[in-house]
Design an enzyme around this catalytic site. Sequence first.
Site, PDB file in Angstrom:
ATOM      1  N   MET A 127     -13.229  25.802  -0.840  1.00 35.49           N
ATOM      2  CA  MET A 127     -14.688  25.763  -0.871  1.00 35.49           C
ATOM      3  C   MET A 127     -15.250  25.614   0.534  1.00 35.49           C
ATOM      4  O   MET A 127     -16.238  26.264   0.893  1.00 35.49           O
ATOM      5  CB  MET A 127     -15.176  24.625  -1.770  1.00 35.49           C
ATOM      6  CG  MET A 127     -16.671  24.621  -1.996  1.00 35.49           C
ATOM      7  SD  MET A 127     -17.262  26.162  -2.730  1.00 35.49           S
ATOM      8  CE  MET A 127     -17.277  25.744  -4.482  1.00 35.49           C
ATOM      9  N   GLU A 155      -3.476   2.679  -6.696  1.00 39.28           N
ATOM     10  CA  GLU A 155      -4.577   2.077  -7.470  1.00 39.28           C
ATOM     11  C   GLU A 155      -5.722   3.057  -7.691  1.00 39.28           C
ATOM     12  O   GLU A 155      -6.396   3.013  -8.721  1.00 39.28           O
ATOM     13  CB  GLU A 155      -5.103   0.819  -6.774  1.00 39.28           C
ATOM     14  CG  GLU A 155      -4.163  -0.367  -6.826  1.00 39.28           C
ATOM     15  CD  GLU A 155      -3.229  -0.424  -5.630  1.00 39.28           C
ATOM     16  OE1 GLU A 155      -3.128   0.575  -4.882  1.00 39.28           O
ATOM     17  OE2 GLU A 155      -2.582  -1.475  -5.443  1.00 39.28           O
ATOM     18  N   LYS A 169      -6.778 -16.086  -8.349  1.00 39.00           N
ATOM     19  CA  LYS A 169      -5.472 -16.455  -8.895  1.00 39.00           C
ATOM     20  C   LYS A 169      -5.507 -17.801  -9.623  1.00 39.00           C
ATOM     21  O   LYS A 169      -4.943 -17.936 -10.714  1.00 39.00           O
ATOM     22  CB  LYS A 169      -4.477 -16.500  -7.735  1.00 39.00           C
ATOM     23  CG  LYS A 169      -3.025 -16.662  -8.142  1.00 39.00           C
ATOM     24  CD  LYS A 169      -2.151 -16.680  -6.879  1.00 39.00           C
ATOM     25  CE  LYS A 169      -0.736 -17.135  -7.194  1.00 39.00           C
ATOM     26  NZ  LYS A 169       0.109 -16.057  -7.706  1.00 39.00           N
ATOM     27  N   PHE A 204      -4.484 -14.109   3.217  1.00 37.06           N
ATOM     28  CA  PHE A 204      -3.657 -12.913   3.068  1.00 37.06           C
ATOM     29  C   PHE A 204      -4.145 -12.102   1.860  1.00 37.06           C
ATOM     30  O   PHE A 204      -4.345 -12.641   0.783  1.00 37.06           O
ATOM     31  CB  PHE A 204      -2.189 -13.318   2.883  1.00 37.06           C
ATOM     32  CG  PHE A 204      -1.284 -12.138   2.657  1.00 37.06           C
ATOM     33  CD1 PHE A 204      -1.107 -11.188   3.661  1.00 37.06           C
ATOM     34  CD2 PHE A 204      -0.637 -11.954   1.440  1.00 37.06           C
ATOM     35  CE1 PHE A 204      -0.281 -10.088   3.443  1.00 37.06           C
ATOM     36  CE2 PHE A 204       0.181 -10.857   1.222  1.00 37.06           C
ATOM     37  CZ  PHE A 204       0.362  -9.914   2.225  1.00 37.06           C
ATOM     38  N   GLN A 205      -4.303 -10.820   2.074  1.00 37.99           N
ATOM     39  CA  GLN A 205      -4.777  -9.885   1.046  1.00 37.99           C
ATOM     40  C   GLN A 205      -6.113 -10.314   0.434  1.00 37.99           C
ATOM     41  O   GLN A 205      -6.347 -10.159  -0.755  1.00 37.99           O
ATOM     42  CB  GLN A 205      -3.718  -9.672  -0.046  1.00 37.99           C
ATOM     43  CG  GLN A 205      -2.504  -8.918   0.500  1.00 37.99           C
ATOM     44  CD  GLN A 205      -1.579  -8.369  -0.574  1.00 37.99           C
ATOM     45  OE1 GLN A 205      -1.481  -8.934  -1.657  1.00 37.99           O
ATOM     46  NE2 GLN A 205      -0.912  -7.275  -0.265  1.00 37.99           N
TER      47      GLN A 205
END
Lengths: 565, 163
Positions: free
Chosen positions: A479, A50, A162, A112-113
């Site tokens: 760097m 993502e 949802k 959940f999630q």
Amino acid sequence: MKLNGARILLECLKREGVDTIFGYPGGTVINLYDELFSFREIRHILPRHEQAGVHAADGYARATGKVGVAIATSGPGATNTITAIATAYMDSIPMVIVTGQVPTALIGNDAFQEADIIGITRPCTKHNFLVKDVKDLALIMKKAFYIARTGRPGPVLVDLPKDVQIAQTEFEYPESVEIRGYKPTVEGHPKQIEKAVSVMLQAKKPVIYVGGGVILGNAAGELTKLAHQLGIPVTMTLNGLGSFPEDDDLSLGMLGMHGHYCANMAVSNCDLLIAVAARFDDRVTGKIAAFAPHAKIIHVDVDPTSIKKNVRVDLPIVGDVREVLTRMLKVINGHKGEVETMKQNLAPWIEQINEWKAKHPVTYKQTGSTIKPQYVIQRLRALSNPDAILATDVGQHQMWVAQFFQFTRPRTLLSSGGLGTMGFGLPAAMGAQAAFPERQVMAVCGDGGFQMNMQELATLVQNRLNVKIVILNNNFLGMVRQWQELFFDKRYSSTCMELPIDFIKLAEAFGAVGLQATKVDEVDGVIKKAFEIDGPVLMEFKVAREEKVLPMVPAGASLTEMVLT
Amino acid sequence: MKHTIAVLVENEFGVLSRVVGLFSGRGFNIDSLTVAPTNDESLSRITLVTRGDEQIIEQITKQLNKLIDVIKVIDFEPENAIEREMVLVKVSAEDESRAEVLRIADIFRAKVIDVTPKSYTLEATGTPAKVAAMVELLRPLGLKELVSTGPVVIGRGARGWKG
């Protein structure tokens, strides 16, 4: 006709002119993806993470000027987007990120999630919305796009539970939107603009200092005109590169920590600094107290908070940069005689600047057959098209790109300037290539940053995105190693990437082409071949391991205290 | 310098955390903060007291204005504003101090709102300076608990301020 929330979201995207989105499915966006399955008007690209999806939408936005759109599922999907959202926020990139959320009835239950993504993204978005009722969805989407692209642009997150995706309502997309707490200033104050012009006309040692806002505000043309009409030299920040052609005699290139000697000297000695859509970042100013010490400062910016945040400003102008510059040009037109006198008065200043330019140009020593990283950047410029797009990661290679690539057009450099996000380059290039399939798009990375999002090779191959990846491989986090060399007595703590990776095999494993150059005379061949191949190519250049980015202004020092060799 | 800033915001969930998050994220101070809906129920009004030099206060007001849900910000000049706060104070009150507490309450026009054989609970309103003065006098007598609203502020004159 009644539509469900998922379909309404897609209809809103379509009406906002969105043609490409980057997204990753999951439990709380499955309804949205089901609608997407038969929604042909929008191209969906599936990244492999993502974070990369949001970076890709960011790259798409930077390259096109349109609002980039990304989708992620709730919980870990949403939290994976954070680095990329913060990247876009720091660089003011217009984006809309849609995240799934657990059903409204479960919010707060540690479902959940579930993650409080509204809370998490509050400090790294321009604004965010939780949609609690499908009836609000269309208006929220309208607001999200409006907020993302107007004023000082930025990412806006819309959290879509949802059940709201499933619920139905009549769809009607609002024509316009009015937000009482959000009224960005567009037109600059006419009196201030007139004052600014008269100050400019009296200056003997002026410099224009350009930030990324000139590119975001589509004002590169106006800026170039202003510089040419008055004959004022121009220096740019990293994200400002491309707003003024670097091959122009008036260009000083980038200023700041790794800026050109002439740019830092010019800023430190000027009597007038015209800051245009720049924000006086610490990497630009060095020690604030010693920044442009002899100068009056004019500051044009659409965001009032940028003005006087870090430095004193004598003449602030809040407004859309393009509007303000257009108006300035009009005012200047009415002062033709004075413009001529001014140009004559500038002659000694220009001469001084040319002296600085000649004294310490950015340079490197080519010795033996070892490839110098700077050389690769120069050859990339020479062998690519003028409209080629180049995305970078963060670190040494990024600074060499800024010093040696010589950008001449806006929206051809995509780089994480503010947040400094490693792993940005490859996915950003991916997004740009999706927007412009016919243009050459390069991702220039170090070996460290590349490994942070190398899974996106799969996305490139699957979607036939012909990004040419350039890895300047020094087996170091270069760097940080450079800082350790200079300021920590060469104690290379955890900066050596000791495992040699076979990047060629890696590319091949994903179905891409891998090319390698280990000697300087192989560089051109590899680049030419890569551009000839119709498909994604990974080029690995084994470069001098301990090359430093110079000049360098040590952290906290003033711009004149450059380490030159 | 202390500043009392009034912020008119959308009366929606999450707005207060945007305001507070701005202060914590940028390292600005909040001495006190009070928030409630206004006569227009779509709006809430936050009154906060903060400290900083001129440049910091300018940044604070600009940053507040930048929040999408913020409709108006006023950094009140003390001479053009009326400031009040309310405190509830629980003080020990036994033997000889019992009368002293009441005398102090009387001087500051505080009300006794609860009483036990061992304590008084007082309610006082006024300028922050007046309230502070009363609290300082009560402190040596045995301050058991103090709760304050923090100041709210309103502009002088006939003009109302709704956003």
